[in-house]
Design an enzyme around this catalytic site. Sequence first.
Site, short mmCIF file in Angstrom:
data_model
loop_
_atom_site.label_atom_id
_atom_site.label_comp_id
_atom_site.label_asym_id
_atom_site.label_seq_id
_atom_site.Cartn_x
_atom_site.Cartn_y
_atom_site.Cartn_z
N CYS A 95 0.85 -1.18 0.00
CA CYS A 95 0.00 0.00 0.00
C CYS A 95 0.89 1.23 0.00
O CYS A 95 1.53 1.55 1.01
CB CYS A 95 -0.92 0.00 1.22
SG CYS A 95 -1.95 1.47 1.26
N GLY A 96 0.92 1.92 -1.13
CA GLY A 96 1.80 3.08 -1.26
C GLY A 96 1.37 4.26 -0.42
O GLY A 96 2.22 4.95 0.16
N HIS A 97 0.07 4.53 -0.37
CA HIS A 97 -0.36 5.68 0.45
C HIS A 97 -0.02 5.44 1.91
O HIS A 97 0.33 6.37 2.65
CB HIS A 97 -1.86 5.97 0.25
CG HIS A 97 -2.77 5.33 1.25
ND1 HIS A 97 -3.30 4.06 1.08
CD2 HIS A 97 -3.24 5.77 2.45
CE1 HIS A 97 -4.05 3.76 2.13
NE2 HIS A 97 -4.04 4.78 2.98
N ASP A 257 -10.27 4.04 -3.53
CA ASP A 257 -9.10 4.76 -3.05
C ASP A 257 -9.29 6.25 -3.35
O ASP A 257 -9.51 6.64 -4.49
CB ASP A 257 -7.83 4.24 -3.73
CG ASP A 257 -6.56 4.67 -3.02
OD1 ASP A 257 -6.57 5.72 -2.35
OD2 ASP A 257 -5.55 3.95 -3.13
N GLY A 262 -0.73 4.54 -4.39
CA GLY A 262 0.72 4.42 -4.51
C GLY A 262 1.18 3.17 -5.22
O GLY A 262 2.03 3.23 -6.12
N SER A 263 0.65 2.01 -4.84
CA SER A 263 1.04 0.78 -5.53
C SER A 263 0.46 0.72 -6.93
O SER A 263 1.02 0.09 -7.82
CB SER A 263 0.61 -0.45 -4.71
OG SER A 263 -0.78 -0.44 -4.47
#
Length: 342
Positions: A95-97, A257, A262-263
């Site tokens: 999870c990028g965020h 989202d 991010g991902s």
Amino acid sequence: MELPPHQGDELSVVDMHTGGEPLRVIVSGYPETKGDTVLSKRRYVREHLDHLRRLLMYEPRGHYDMYGALIVDSEIPEADLGVLFMHNEGYSTMCGHAVIALGRFAVDYKLVKEPQSPETQVNIHCPCGLVKAFVEYSNGTTGGVRFHSVPAFAFATDVTVMVEGFGDVVVDISYGGAFYAFVSAQRFGLDVTKSRTRDLVDAATAVTKAVKSQVKLHHPTSDDLAFLYGTILTDGKDAYSSDPTANMCVFAEAQVDRSPTGSGVTARVALQYHKGLIHLNQTRTFQSGATGSQFTGKAVEETMCGDFKAVVVEVAGRAFYTGVSRFVQESDDELTHGFLLK
């Protein structure tokens, strides 16, 4: 402030958001998370502690689109922390965020010993692997965060799937710590920045269902990573431009989202690089169709992931604190374990 009447341990959290997407960082109250690796810990919480995910993610303490992070020990010596991600359906692998938020959180809450200016590196062991975050730091204050992804790659392009209600749809599938299907919203007569969220969710959910049933995914390093996390609808502007390109990610159980994802940005950059649409160190701006918030992304290094030609992707954004909460339960509360409205 004293806690109200309750039974059992309290659960303490710090709430943040990155580009509008929430992150509930669990800081205390969880039992021991057993397992020798972060991936085995992910399996353990799914099998033995899932009631706590529902308690914190679901109403009345959370909501349908809540997202959480549980900090755990890592088996990798260079990691500053390990993390398990959770949402309305279960546990994601990347999870990028959340990495952007956790980078800042780790510095502010002293999970790294000696912050450095102008940037402090924070090594975060996600279920998909080690992700390196770089946190702006000056005069004791944290700021923006960028991270370098695990190897990201295009899994398959121009895949035709039969989507209920829409017929044959051509999608691309790419990996950025999690697998996503990509398709332009225009294929469904929609606009990611203007159409009703419900219409976008319905289209993306139908694509996800079709890909899951018709395309077999695999990952070179672990079967635990070989599943489709969601579908990202785009504005179709994949060729390089200095103008932002918009997308909306619908993941897990039709969860939306609020950030550019991010991902998802990682996977989209890998896909664009694979198609020759961008070059190394060419920065693109990605905009959330939901909120208008922005991340930047660029491929910074070529690498391999098994037999897949891959890239390391740098994604950058900002995270902010929204509050601190202490959650309790009462034994006679019939709704204490949480519920969702669908």
